[in-house]
Design an enzyme around this catalytic site. Structure first.
Site, PDB file in Angstrom:
ATOM      1  N   HIS A 190       0.837  -1.209   0.000  1.00  0.00           N
ATOM      2  CA  HIS A 190       0.000   0.000   0.000  1.00  0.00           C
ATOM      3  C   HIS A 190       0.871   1.258   0.000  1.00  0.00           C
ATOM      4  O   HIS A 190       0.651   2.183  -0.797  1.00  0.00           O
ATOM      5  CB  HIS A 190      -0.912  -0.016   1.228  1.00  0.00           C
ATOM      6  CG  HIS A 190      -1.694   1.245   1.425  1.00  0.00           C
ATOM      7  ND1 HIS A 190      -3.007   1.382   1.050  1.00  0.00           N
ATOM      8  CD2 HIS A 190      -1.342   2.446   1.947  1.00  0.00           C
ATOM      9  CE1 HIS A 190      -3.424   2.602   1.339  1.00  0.00           C
ATOM     10  NE2 HIS A 190      -2.437   3.270   1.886  1.00  0.00           N
TER      11      HIS A 190
ATOM     12  N   HIS B  50       1.690   4.664  -2.847  1.00  0.00           N
ATOM     13  CA  HIS B  50       1.825   6.113  -2.719  1.00  0.00           C
ATOM     14  C   HIS B  50       3.122   6.591  -3.366  1.00  0.00           C
ATOM     15  O   HIS B  50       3.144   7.579  -4.102  1.00  0.00           O
ATOM     16  CB  HIS B  50       1.852   6.514  -1.238  1.00  0.00           C
ATOM     17  CG  HIS B  50       0.546   6.376  -0.529  1.00  0.00           C
ATOM     18  ND1 HIS B  50      -0.618   6.941  -0.973  1.00  0.00           N
ATOM     19  CD2 HIS B  50       0.226   5.752   0.640  1.00  0.00           C
ATOM     20  CE1 HIS B  50      -1.600   6.671  -0.122  1.00  0.00           C
ATOM     21  NE2 HIS B  50      -1.107   5.949   0.863  1.00  0.00           N
TER      22      HIS B  50
ATOM     23  N   TYR C 123     -11.971   9.517   2.193  1.00  0.00           N
ATOM     24  CA  TYR C 123     -11.886   8.114   2.597  1.00  0.00           C
ATOM     25  C   TYR C 123     -13.053   7.314   2.020  1.00  0.00           C
ATOM     26  O   TYR C 123     -12.895   6.164   1.635  1.00  0.00           O
ATOM     27  CB  TYR C 123     -11.840   8.009   4.119  1.00  0.00           C
ATOM     28  CG  TYR C 123     -10.698   8.802   4.722  1.00  0.00           C
ATOM     29  CD1 TYR C 123      -9.377   8.399   4.549  1.00  0.00           C
ATOM     30  CD2 TYR C 123     -10.936   9.977   5.438  1.00  0.00           C
ATOM     31  CE1 TYR C 123      -8.327   9.137   5.089  1.00  0.00           C
ATOM     32  CE2 TYR C 123      -9.895  10.719   5.975  1.00  0.00           C
ATOM     33  CZ  TYR C 123      -8.593  10.294   5.792  1.00  0.00           C
ATOM     34  OH  TYR C 123      -7.557  11.034   6.311  1.00  0.00           O
TER      35      TYR C 123
END
Length: 619
Positions: free
Chosen positions: A390, A394, A528
């Protein structure tokens, strides 16, 4: 699990920013001589030439400010002392001062005829302030002080138990995750919410002042300003979120019904009524926003997939660096360039024994070029292996858009960055684990229900919470919810969207929204919700591009150069185009579609419907 780079979203670290806004006391009117590079002439008529000069000067200044701020923040996170805290605060103050000045100056071009790229850059500057200050020095100072007070109340919050033990939020969060004692859970839940009533008058005044600041930038209220950041009219964005929620709600309702039944068997139907919302303290999380911690209470029979990634990592002698390099291979298999060696020499992978550090996993882009890093205190577990994938999502996003102008060195909208990281993590499937040699065989499809249940308790359970936090705030900023109704309206929305209720009667003067970090911190929350929708659509689309023939919950795009090329094309765009254009590159559509979630969880949904037959679902 976040990405950190000082971009034009001057949110920084939420509550830290709230404290640092004291730098804005005098507003943009007190402009130091050194700011002449970005000052605007007092001429009566501004032109697109003036706009370009302003933008060029801002870009030069921000490259320097971003680098200074990122370095200071990195040092503070890795060497926590009073001195490094002061240096980070100083850099943050400088960044916040600049953000206020740029936003106010950008607004002076609202009625100037400029080209599309200039308008997009000016709008990014205007919308960079999460809590815009009024153009009144005294009110600006007051807003800054309120932000600092709210941050302090939250960060210093604690609870002393009936037994006399003083607990931090971390202590209470751990208890909420692991205890199965109804009364102990209730005490933790109630105890943490004792910190927030004193926030209520501060929050009401903050809303009033920030609304005034938003109006000064040309918006109806602060909620409208936040919603205007999505390349569509503010009201259309709100409707879009409702539409997406409508697609997911049938799956959520069946998950809710099943979980409520299982909790009723654990705690008794006298405590968990089977025709009412679930008491909020029983879902394994202080805010009932994700339910993964109660998997042991609701796990399907025979759900064990037959392997344990944590044990497999140990069996294959993976250390922390091996885990990172293993995750890096996922990206190079897609065609991305390998990480620079500075990534490995400058990142933090393990907790030092000689100093305090911030261990929360995060991805960093220090120079908007190639100085990308992660900061983690890696534990050698299967969960952390997922997290590393994850975080690198980014980093590869940050590097992909490095050649964009500084204004556009960000994700297409604020949901994209988290969505990309999670999209990559969705490919960490048993098929992928077998391909890289961590497991010997792929479990039978009968084991999928347990794996999908684990994911649904975190991802599907979160979606209505991700929606309602800003639903509440937007109504506060518009005046529809008034201070005397703050708490009542909060629980009305939680029952409406989540089917979750306060376990005890709440005083109308309570301020339970303040017990959630993002509310006193002034951090927008819709990002989110968006990330939870987008990640599944990205995953489904990339699986199709890769030629996958498995059900999408079993798909991994590992080794697919075609999927990697499409992904990279989208990532390289940064925020240079409306997010709809970036979305179209991968999905083929300019509109989000939550049906990908239904496709992903289809086997679980069938299973849930069978389990729920004859039950009284709904809340």
């Amino acid at each position: 699990m976040k990405q950190i780079k000082k971009t034009f979203k001057f949110t920084c670290l939420a509550l830290v920013v709230a404290a640092s806004l004291t730098a804005c006391n005098d507003g943009p009117s007190q402009q130091a001589p050194a700011d002449k590079a970005t000052s605007i002439s007092a001429q009566t008529t501004l032109t697109s030439v003036d706009a370009q000069q302003f933008l060029d000067n801002v870009a030069k200044e921000m490259v320097k400010i971003n680098l200074e701020g990122s370095r200071a923040a990195w040092i503070y996170a890795n060497f926590i002392t009073e001195d490094t805290a002061a240096l980070a605060a100083d850099a943050d103050q400088k960044s916040t001062d600049a953000g206020v000045r740029y936003a106010m100056q950008a607004a002076t071009f609202d009625n100037v005829e400029v080209n599309a790229i200039q308008r997009r850059q000016l709008n990014i500057l205007k919308q960079s302030l999460v809590m815009p200050a009024p153009q009144d020095p005294e009110k600006s100072a007051e807003l800054a002080q309120i932000g600092a007070q709210l941050g302090s109340i939250y960060s210093k919050g604690s609870y002393t138990t009936k037994a006399g033990e003083k607990l931090s939020l971390g202590d209470m969060t751990s208890t909420m995750a692991n205890s199965r004692d109804y009364d102990e859970l209730l005490e933790m839940w109630q105890g943490w919410r004792e910190i927030s009533p004193e926030m209520k008058p501060l929050y009401a005044r903050q809303a009033e002042l920030a609304n005034e600041g938003a109006k000064g930038l040309g918006y109806k209220d602060l909620g409208a300003m936040w919603r205007s950041n999505y390349d569509m009219p503010a009201d259309d964005f709100a409707k879009e979120l409702d539409r997406l929620w409508g697609q997911v709600k049938p799956l959520y309702d069946d998950l809710h019904c099943y979980v409520r039944t299982e909790l009723g068997e654990t705690y008794g139907t006298d405590k968990v009524a089977q025709d009412k919302p679930i008491p909020a303290h029983l879902l394994g999380n202080m805010w009932a926003q994700s339910w993964g911690n109660i998997y042991d209470l609701v796990a399907p029979e025979d759900a064990d997939p037959g392997y344990d990634v944590t044990k497999q990592l140990a069996a294959h002698n993976y250390d922390e660096i091996d885990m990172v390099r293993g995750a890096e291979k996922f990206f190079t298999s897609l065609g991305f360039d390998a990480l620079p060696e500075t990534f490995y020499s400058r990142s933090l992978f393990t907790k030092p024994a000689d100093r305090d550090v911030t261990c929360h996993a995060s991805a960093w882009d220090l120079d908007a070029k190639d100085d990308i890093r992660i900061k983690m205190c890696i534990q050698k577990t299967g969960e952390e292996f997922n997290v590393i994938h994850h975080e690198l999502g980014h980093n590869f996003y940050q590097r992909a858009y490095k050649d964009q102008p500084v204004f556009f060195q960000n994700s297409a909208n604020d949901g994209f960055h988290e969505a990309i990281g999670d999209t990559i993590a969705l490919s960490v499937t048993p098929k992928y684990l077998k391909e890289i040699g961590l497991i010997d065989s792929i479990p039978d499809e009968s084991k999928d229900i347990g794996l999908l249940m684990k994911q649904a308790l975190d991802k599907i359970a979160f979606i209505p919470f991700g929606l309602m936090v800003d639903q509440w705030r937007w109504k506060v900023y518009s005046g529809e919810i008034t201070p005397e109704n703050y708490n009542t309206s909060w629980w009305e929305l939680r029952e409406k969207y989540q089917g979750v209720a306060a376990p005890i009667d709440r005083d109308a003067d309570a301020f339970d929204p303040g017990a959630k970090y993002h509310v006193p911190g002034g951090v927008p929350y819709s990002r989110y919700f968006l990330a939870h929708i987008q990640q599944f659509e990205f995953h489904r689309a990339l699986c199709e591009i890769s030629g996958n023939t498995d059900p999408i919950h079993r798909c991994s795009i590992y080794n697919s150069k075609e999927a990697g090329a499409a992904l990279n094309t989208m990532l390289e765009m940064g925020s240079s185009q409306p997010w709809q254009q970036a979305y179209k590159v991968v999905t083929g559509s300019e509109q989000m579609d939550a049906s990908a979630i239904l496709d992903y969880f289809a086997p679980l949904h069938v299973w849930l419907k069978n389990k729920n037959q004859g039950k009284q679902c709904g809340f």
